[in-house]
Design a protein around this motif. Structure first.
Motif, PDB file in Angstrom:
ATOM      1  N   SER A 103       0.821  -1.207   0.000  1.00 19.34           N
ATOM      2  CA  SER A 103       0.000   0.000   0.000  1.00 19.34           C
ATOM      3  C   SER A 103       0.856   1.258   0.000  1.00 19.34           C
ATOM      4  CB  SER A 103      -0.924   0.001   1.225  1.00 19.34           C
ATOM      5  OG  SER A 103      -1.778  -1.118   1.212  1.00 19.34           O
ATOM      6  N   PRO A 107       0.568   3.340  -3.795  1.00 16.33           N
ATOM      7  CA  PRO A 107      -0.669   3.936  -3.262  1.00 16.33           C
ATOM      8  C   PRO A 107      -1.783   3.980  -4.299  1.00 16.33           C
ATOM      9  CG  PRO A 107       1.007   5.618  -3.667  1.00 16.33           C
ATOM     10  CD  PRO A 107       1.686   4.295  -3.834  1.00 16.33           C
ATOM     11  N   ASP A 108      -3.007   3.719  -3.823  1.00 14.94           N
ATOM     12  CA  ASP A 108      -4.220   3.784  -4.659  1.00 14.94           C
ATOM     13  C   ASP A 108      -4.225   2.770  -5.796  1.00 14.94           C
ATOM     14  OD1 ASP A 108      -5.172   5.980  -3.152  1.00 14.94           O
ATOM     15  OD2 ASP A 108      -3.940   7.344  -4.330  1.00 14.94           O
ATOM     16  N   PRO A 110      -5.429  -0.149  -7.869  1.00 12.77           N
ATOM     17  CA  PRO A 110      -6.742  -0.812  -7.925  1.00 12.77           C
ATOM     18  C   PRO A 110      -6.666  -2.257  -7.440  1.00 12.77           C
ATOM     19  CG  PRO A 110      -6.339   0.433  -9.931  1.00 12.77           C
ATOM     20  CD  PRO A 110      -5.044   0.415  -9.183  1.00 12.77           C
ATOM     21  N   ASN A 111      -7.607  -2.638  -6.580  1.00 15.47           N
ATOM     22  CA  ASN A 111      -7.535  -3.986  -6.007  1.00 15.47           C
ATOM     23  C   ASN A 111      -7.724  -5.077  -7.055  1.00 15.47           C
ATOM     24  OD1 ASN A 111     -10.280  -3.546  -6.415  1.00 15.47           O
ATOM     25  ND2 ASN A 111     -10.905  -4.541  -4.533  1.00 15.47           N
ATOM     26  N   TYR A 180      -3.005   3.819 -15.852  1.00 16.75           N
ATOM     27  CA  TYR A 180      -2.188   4.672 -14.990  1.00 16.75           C
ATOM     28  C   TYR A 180      -1.571   5.769 -15.852  1.00 16.75           C
ATOM     29  CZ  TYR A 180       1.260   5.912 -11.405  1.00 16.75           C
ATOM     30  OH  TYR A 180       2.012   6.571 -10.474  1.00 16.75           O
ATOM     31  N   ALA A 184      -1.900   8.968 -11.428  1.00 12.27           N
ATOM     32  CA  ALA A 184      -3.158   8.454 -10.880  1.00 12.27           C
ATOM     33  C   ALA A 184      -3.767   7.441 -11.844  1.00 12.27           C
ATOM     34  CB  ALA A 184      -4.133   9.606 -10.640  1.00 12.27           C
ATOM     35  N   TRP A 185      -4.747   6.672 -11.319  1.00 14.54           N
ATOM     36  CA  TRP A 185      -5.473   5.703 -12.135  1.00 14.54           C
ATOM     37  C   TRP A 185      -6.728   6.370 -12.677  1.00 14.54           C
ATOM     38  CZ3 TRP A 185      -3.638   0.910 -13.363  1.00 14.54           C
ATOM     39  CH2 TRP A 185      -2.523   0.475 -12.641  1.00 14.54           C
TER      40      TRP A 185
END
Length: 205
Positions: A103, A107-108, A110-111, A180, A184-185
């Motif tokens: 994490s 960071p961030d 996507p799961n 990405y 950011a995604w």
């Protein structure tokens, strides 16, 4: 009895905008997405190879059909759950292993992408360890198996793409991908130029 599941294969059009394909920005985002997925795959490959005993752990397995209990190797699904518990910060488990804090490193992330990466890596790591053990038992001095590499084609699960096939027109059709962009995604539309699907058997049980 097995059921049929549909496999959809798309060939994305990565030609230049002048040739009718994606613009340079989208191409850059696709490249950045592949790079970060490969980096995440490298993270989990190193993680599993640092915990080889877990990959071969023997556990009790209960048959869903008969209730029979037997011993077997831990399943990939349980390995995925274990890996996420050790590496991903959640409200219930806010402190992953210090040296393996996914994490913090990603960071961030996507799961859905994270889980596809873990599933891929489990197969790579298990295959490598199996081959390594066979080589060690053979007594050979040469031909030691090499550690697997991280790069692979991205696997898209529900939640990372959107595809509308109600009216398929290859001149206008596109797939919506979560990519990405370097910071950011985000969601982007990408054109594709070939499409076909085929049923594949799905294991029952």
């Amino acid at each position: 009895m097995g059921q049929a599941a549909r496999t959809t294969k798309l060939l994305l059009d990565l030609s230049t905008r002048e040739q009718g394909g994606a613009n340079s920005g989208k191409r850059t985002h696709l490249a950045a997405t592949v790079a970060i997925l490969n980096a995440a795959r490298r993270f989990y490959l190193d993680f599993f190879l640092a915990h080889p005993d877990k990959l071969t752990e023997r556990v009790e397995i209960i048959s869903k059909k008969t209730g029979e209990v037997r011993e077997g190797v831990i399943s990939a699904e349980n390995l995925l759950t274990w890996a996420e518990f050790q590496t991903v910060a959640t409200r219930e488990h806010p402190n992953p292993l210090p040296d393996w804090n996914f994490s913090q490193t990603f960071p961030d992330f996507p799961n859905r992408y994270r889980r596809s990466v873990i599933k891929d890596v489990i197969g790579k790591a298990r295959g490598y360890l199996t081959t390594l053990v066979k080589w060690q038992q053979s007594g050979k001095k040469k031909g030691q198996p090499g550690v697997p590499t991280a790069p692979n084609h991205p696997t898209l699960y529900a939640g990372t793409f959107s595809l509308d096939l109600d009216e398929l027109d290859l001149r206008k059709s596109f797939i919506r991908l979560k990519v990405y962009d370097g910071t950011a995604w985000v969601w982007h539309h990408s054109f594709f130029r070939e499409f076909h699907w085929q049923p594949r058997p799905k294991r029952s049980g």
